[in-house]
Design an enzyme around this catalytic site. Structure first.
Site, PDB file in Angstrom:
ATOM      1  CB  SER A 173      37.781  68.660  21.369  1.00  0.00           C
ATOM      2  OG  SER A 173      38.849  69.351  21.992  1.00  0.00           O
TER       3      SER A 173
ATOM      4  CE1 TYR B  17      40.740  64.137  21.408  1.00  0.00           C
ATOM      5  CE2 TYR B  17      41.161  66.494  21.268  1.00  0.00           C
ATOM      6  CZ  TYR B  17      40.487  65.420  21.837  1.00  0.00           C
ATOM      7  OH  TYR B  17      39.549  65.652  22.824  1.00  0.00           O
TER       8      TYR B  17
HETATM    9  P1  NAP Z   1      38.379  59.268  29.197  1.00  0.00           P
HETATM   10  O1  NAP Z   1      38.213  59.455  30.679  1.00  0.00           O
HETATM   11  O2  NAP Z   1      39.622  58.668  28.686  1.00  0.00           O
HETATM   12  O3  NAP Z   1      37.097  58.443  28.687  1.00  0.00           O
HETATM   13  C1  NAP Z   1      37.045  57.937  27.380  1.00  0.00           C
HETATM   14  C2  NAP Z   1      35.903  56.956  27.296  1.00  0.00           C
HETATM   15  O4  NAP Z   1      35.827  56.485  25.936  1.00  0.00           O
HETATM   16  C3  NAP Z   1      36.088  55.734  28.165  1.00  0.00           C
HETATM   17  O5  NAP Z   1      34.826  55.310  28.629  1.00  0.00           O
HETATM   18  C4  NAP Z   1      36.668  54.711  27.202  1.00  0.00           C
HETATM   19  O6  NAP Z   1      36.456  53.391  27.668  1.00  0.00           O
HETATM   20  C5  NAP Z   1      35.876  55.056  25.945  1.00  0.00           C
HETATM   21  N1  NAP Z   1      36.478  54.599  24.689  1.00  0.00           N
HETATM   22  C6  NAP Z   1      37.680  54.941  24.161  1.00  0.00           C
HETATM   23  N2  NAP Z   1      37.864  54.306  22.990  1.00  0.00           N
HETATM   24  C7  NAP Z   1      36.765  53.561  22.755  1.00  0.00           C
HETATM   25  C8  NAP Z   1      36.352  52.676  21.726  1.00  0.00           C
HETATM   26  N3  NAP Z   1      37.127  52.417  20.659  1.00  0.00           N
HETATM   27  N4  NAP Z   1      35.154  52.072  21.835  1.00  0.00           N
HETATM   28  C9  NAP Z   1      34.351  52.301  22.901  1.00  0.00           C
HETATM   29  N5  NAP Z   1      34.674  53.141  23.902  1.00  0.00           N
HETATM   30  C10 NAP Z   1      35.870  53.751  23.844  1.00  0.00           C
HETATM   31  O7  NAP Z   1      38.252  60.668  28.431  1.00  0.00           O
HETATM   32  P2  NAP Z   1      37.303  61.942  28.618  1.00  0.00           P
HETATM   33  O8  NAP Z   1      38.186  63.110  28.875  1.00  0.00           O
HETATM   34  O9  NAP Z   1      36.163  61.654  29.520  1.00  0.00           O
HETATM   35  O10 NAP Z   1      36.811  62.108  27.118  1.00  0.00           O
HETATM   36  C11 NAP Z   1      35.470  61.902  26.701  1.00  0.00           C
HETATM   37  C12 NAP Z   1      35.276  62.657  25.401  1.00  0.00           C
HETATM   38  O11 NAP Z   1      35.434  64.051  25.638  1.00  0.00           O
HETATM   39  C13 NAP Z   1      36.291  62.301  24.306  1.00  0.00           C
HETATM   40  O12 NAP Z   1      35.657  62.266  23.051  1.00  0.00           O
HETATM   41  C14 NAP Z   1      37.273  63.450  24.346  1.00  0.00           C
HETATM   42  O13 NAP Z   1      37.915  63.668  23.129  1.00  0.00           O
HETATM   43  C15 NAP Z   1      36.330  64.595  24.699  1.00  0.00           C
HETATM   44  N6  NAP Z   1      37.013  65.762  25.273  1.00  0.00           N
HETATM   45  C16 NAP Z   1      37.590  65.697  26.491  1.00  0.00           C
HETATM   46  C17 NAP Z   1      38.219  66.828  27.005  1.00  0.00           C
HETATM   47  C18 NAP Z   1      38.859  66.835  28.360  1.00  0.00           C
HETATM   48  O14 NAP Z   1      39.459  67.868  28.713  1.00  0.00           O
HETATM   49  N7  NAP Z   1      38.777  65.789  29.146  1.00  0.00           N
HETATM   50  C19 NAP Z   1      38.261  67.997  26.255  1.00  0.00           C
HETATM   51  C20 NAP Z   1      37.674  68.017  24.999  1.00  0.00           C
HETATM   52  C21 NAP Z   1      37.030  66.891  24.523  1.00  0.00           C
HETATM   53  P3  NAP Z   1      37.424  52.154  27.208  1.00  0.00           P
HETATM   54  O15 NAP Z   1      38.813  52.712  27.207  1.00  0.00           O
HETATM   55  O16 NAP Z   1      37.181  51.086  28.211  1.00  0.00           O
HETATM   56  O17 NAP Z   1      36.934  51.776  25.865  1.00  0.00           O
END
Ligand code: NAP
Length: 275
Positions: free
Chosen positions: A165, A182
């Site tokens: 991130s 985070y």
């Molecule tokens: P999201 O929609 O909340 O998706 C998170 C995913 O991770 C879901 O599939 C969730 O499924 C899974 N997950 C969470 N905890 C887990 C665990 N302990 N074991 C297995 N699976 C797990 O979030 P997102 O925004 O797409 O984020 C994806 C990645 O991008 C993350 O690492 C986040 O930090 C990074 N990121 C996102 C942004 C943004 O703006 N969206 C920015 C920077 C970085 P379950 O809950 O069913 O397990």
């Protein structure tokens, strides 16, 4: 230049045809495992990898998002399976990797994308929540990298993409947007990316990271109202990332298009980190 490249072989130059752009992005017959592939950025990157030719294994804890995501990729005609797995549990991680090999015969690409956050100021952050965030975002990525490396090393091929991130690269974001656990987990993931890249390059394993800025997903939904003014005033492109803007980066890092890149972090943030 005439579309050929040369290889020196005992002083003799052999001309071999240079690969086309289509060839270097091609992922036919590759198998990709995407953690957190059930929704958001993980689901999008899985779709991109499938479109480039991969069979994909989606990993997440909850069936309620995992099953529809697997069905959707199958409906689109892509080989896809799902594994319910908590990335913080070493036994479940090993089982998910074994399941991938059972279904598809091998595993070549790992996307460590599963991630969570906990909204609390550093001075109020409960220790159990700090640990939960670190366990998921950092230790989970380590466990999957370790489990996959046991297959990558013997086959002398592997690609790891860690989804970090912008928060892992800088502090000082407006209050209430990024949280200590985070930030620490994502900074740690960027450092781990460099370490694994350096140690595993000799096994033809490349390890890179992507550092997204802000994308609308379930993770960012609760803070989107608060970050919109920040994005409008601080991000040169004046908007969040949009659907489709992560999949190309993932395919690039998974494919030979990035053949001489390892240990790096590609920032996808509309220029926010450039100012
Ligand atoms: P999201 O929609 O909340 O998706 C998170 C995913 O991770 C879901 O599939 C969730 O499924 C899974 N997950 C969470 N905890 C887990 C665990 N302990 N074991 C297995 N699976 C797990 O979030 P997102 O925004 O797409 O984020 C994806 C990645 O991008 C993350 O690492 C986040 O930090 C990074 N990121 C996102 C942004 C943004 O703006 N969206 C920015 C920077 C970085 P379950 O809950 O069913 O397990």
């Amino acid at each position: 230049m005439d579309g050929t490249s040369s290889k020196q072989n005992n002083g003799i130059l052999n001309f071999v045809p240079m690969k086309t752009l289509r060839d270097v992005f091609d992922l036919d017959n590759r198998v990709a495992l995407v953690t957190g592939g059930s929704r958001g950025l993980g689901e999008e990157m899985a779709e991109g990898l499938a479109e480039a030719g991969c069979s994909v294994m989606l990993v997440a804890r909850r069936e309620q998002w995992l099953t529809p995501a697997v069905k959707q990729l199958k409906r689109m005609g892509f080989p896809c399976e799902g594994a319910v797995c908590d990335v913080t549990d070493p036994d479940q991680v090993t089982a998910a990797v074994e399941k991938t090999i059972e279904y598809f015969g091998h595993v070549d690409i790992l996307v460590n994308n599963a991630g969570i956050s906990w909204a609390a100021a550093a001075e109020d952050m409960p220790l159990d929540k700090w640990n939960e965030v670190l366990d998921t975002n950092l230790t989970g990525a380590f466990l999957f990298s370790q489990a996959c490396a046991k297959h990558f090393i013997p086959q002398q091929f592997g690609r790891i993409i860690n989804v970090a991130s912008l928060a892992g690269l800088r502090g000082g974001m407006p209050e209430g947007l990024h949280y200590a656990g985070y930030v620490a987990s994502k900074g740690g993931l960027i450092a781990l990316t460099k370490e694994l890249a350096a140690k595993w390059a000799e096994h033809n394993i490349r390890v890179n990271a992507i550092a997204p800025g802000f994308f609308p997903t379930r993770l960012t939904e609760p803070i989107m109202d608060r970050i919109t003014p920040y994005i409008q005033s601080h991000v040169p492109m004046r908007r969040t990332g949009q659907q489709g803007e992560m999949k190309g980066v993932a395919v690039f890092l998974a494919s030979e298009a990035s053949g001489y890149i390892t240990g790096q972090t590609i920032v996808v943030d509309g220029g926010g980190s450039a100012v």
